[in-house]
Write an enzyme that holds these catalytic residues in place. Sequence first.
Site, PDB file in Angstrom:
ATOM      1  N   GLU A 310       0.858  -1.210   0.000  1.00 48.00           N
ATOM      2  CA  GLU A 310       0.000   0.000   0.000  1.00 48.00           C
ATOM      3  C   GLU A 310       0.885   1.249   0.000  1.00 48.00           C
ATOM      4  OE1 GLU A 310      -3.707  -0.761   2.512  1.00 48.00           O
ATOM      5  OE2 GLU A 310      -2.197  -1.872   3.615  1.00 48.00           O
ATOM      6  N   CYS A 411     -11.286   0.817   7.353  1.00 49.08           N
ATOM      7  CA  CYS A 411     -10.716   2.096   7.783  1.00 49.08           C
ATOM      8  C   CYS A 411     -11.301   3.274   7.015  1.00 49.08           C
ATOM      9  CB  CYS A 411      -9.201   2.068   7.617  1.00 49.08           C
ATOM     10  SG  CYS A 411      -8.645   1.496   6.002  1.00 49.08           S
TER      11      CYS A 411
HETATM   12 ZN   LIG Z   1      -8.585   3.234   4.537  1.00 50.51          ZN
END
Ligand SMILES: [Zn+2]
Length: 655
Positions: A310, A411
């Site tokens: 990521e 998230c």
């Molecule tokens: Zn996120």
Amino acid sequence: MLLHDDSQGFGPVDTSQSPHACLKTLKFKSVSLNEGFWTKKITVNRKISLHFGSKMLEKAGNFDNLRIAAGLIKGNFRGYVFQDSDIYKWLEALAWEMGRKPDNELSSIADQAIELVVAAQLPDGYINSYVQTREAFKPWIDLDNGHELYCAGHLFQAAVAFECALGDHRLLNIACSFADHICSVFGPDKRHGACGHPEVEMALVALFRVTGESRYLDLAKFFIDQRGESAMKGHRSYGPEYHQDHIQVRQVIEAAGHSVRQLYLASGVTDLFLETGEQALLEAMVRLSKDINETKLYITGGLGARFDGEAFGDPYELPTDQCYCETCAAIASLMWNWRMLLASGEGHYADQMERVLYNNILAGPALDGQHYFYINPLMLREARYLRLSTDLPPSEIFIPSQRPEWHDCACCPPNVMRLLSSFSHYLATRDAKGIQIHHFASADIECDLPTGLRVKLNIMTEYPWQGHIRLRVVQSGHAPWRLSMRIPEWSQTPRLSINGEIVRDLRREKGYLVLEREWQAEDVVELELEIEAILVASNPRIDATRGCFAIQRGPIVYCLEDRDQEITGRLLDVEIDKNQPLLTRWDSGLLDGVMVVEANGQFVDYESWHGRLYQPATSSVLANPRPARLVAIPYYAWGNRVIGGMRVWIPNKSI
Ligand SMILES: [Zn+2]
């Protein structure tokens, strides 16, 4: 606990007392939004998303995790180790929303969640439902990947929101008790180390600002100073760079590793500068910003080129179809650029906020407020493959018909919720000489200047669809003050008039038009930004988009969705004619009302390739293109009908 006399009532970032803030934030209720582009989005967030969030947190087991930790029910913990943080972000959103306007239903669901947090906290202040529901209670055994301090940070931010927006101390009591516990464990003469996922740093500074307790600021500095020892082992095959532990914060020269972590860390570092004035911190953050903006930023404001880790990629590594661009990274970018703006007063940070706000952040939630993208690609190949999360179960790696409702790693959705509910915080600031307008939305703004003047302004605008901004002075005083209005980076020839008279010698400072005079009630300032559709080229080193153009109109980046084109299924064949004018039309019935842009282009002759992938470049295989009218919609609105082919970057017409 002693609260700052005037710390209550500010928004997510309170620089009112920060000695090194160039700009001071306004009290949260000083800006109230009126009808317009953002109010529509925020109303969906208020009426749908926040209630939907409550249901999803119940369904995903987040509340049950706290119930198990509190001994209220029996069962097994569900989800990721950072599952509590989703609740805290959602609670933060509720606080800002109720701070703007009370709501009994929201209040009721907030109360239930807060009661669970209260019940789950241990007598010594510790709280983390994952750790508390293990067979043996072993806190702080995995700082690299355990996310305990990360969850604590989100708790602190929620607590600050309840305190500032509502004067509600319940979560702040919990937060301070936990923060004091953390202070008793970590510090120069205690345990060393920092959280693998930065977040607690900026939250501790926020807690310091609201309580005046300097030990929280000291702890933030301690955690920031801990980084750079390469002590963190990394996650899976990723090294310490994944956690930004490969280099000391003051030595940073480039963005690296997990993008959300990098940007949350940068936010904490900038917060620390705002309080301490340590130049080495700001200089490092300026280098980081330069590296991102010159080599690692998507046109949508997206950050994080790689699925792998990521993470940020190499300079100019900005693929369009397999990019990451997590919604959280976009929000983190806005949070960080806001702090850099407060530290410097430089409008180019507000430009970056605007870019990411109208494009990557808004693309995260569906228009219905109950579906969310985690990853935000700039191209989808005829809906053949859309990877939604980095390393999640097959259920999340598929071809969806729309954005998923929620994610196993959730998230992003509550992050969008808290950003939208606190949006008004980011519109304006003050300094010793006057008021700065950073972002344009219809709103009423009131502000007490240090000179003792109380100023009230009313702004009316159809921004971002139209570039006319009408600012009326509702109340002023008998002394001069400065009104500063940001001129966006894309605006070349802004025009401005005061009470109908064109101002010819416009004074510009740091990206703002600065108007200083003794303002009278009913003075009217009219700013005209030339919002028109243009083609944007990319730096030739970005090989993925070389020879392509993107359509942009004002702050909004456009895309082609397959379903809008006159022949569907051929987005891979389209080319745009850069020499033909772009036309715009308002479509009130499309995607909640959008300005559509049309361009002239063509479909290349795919059939003449006869199934071959390669052939000599001398062949005239691209003959016989079919002219086409290309229809573009705002990128943020893509994927709201049925998800299909989409592209932001369009190759230039080849013949
Ligand atoms: Zn996120």
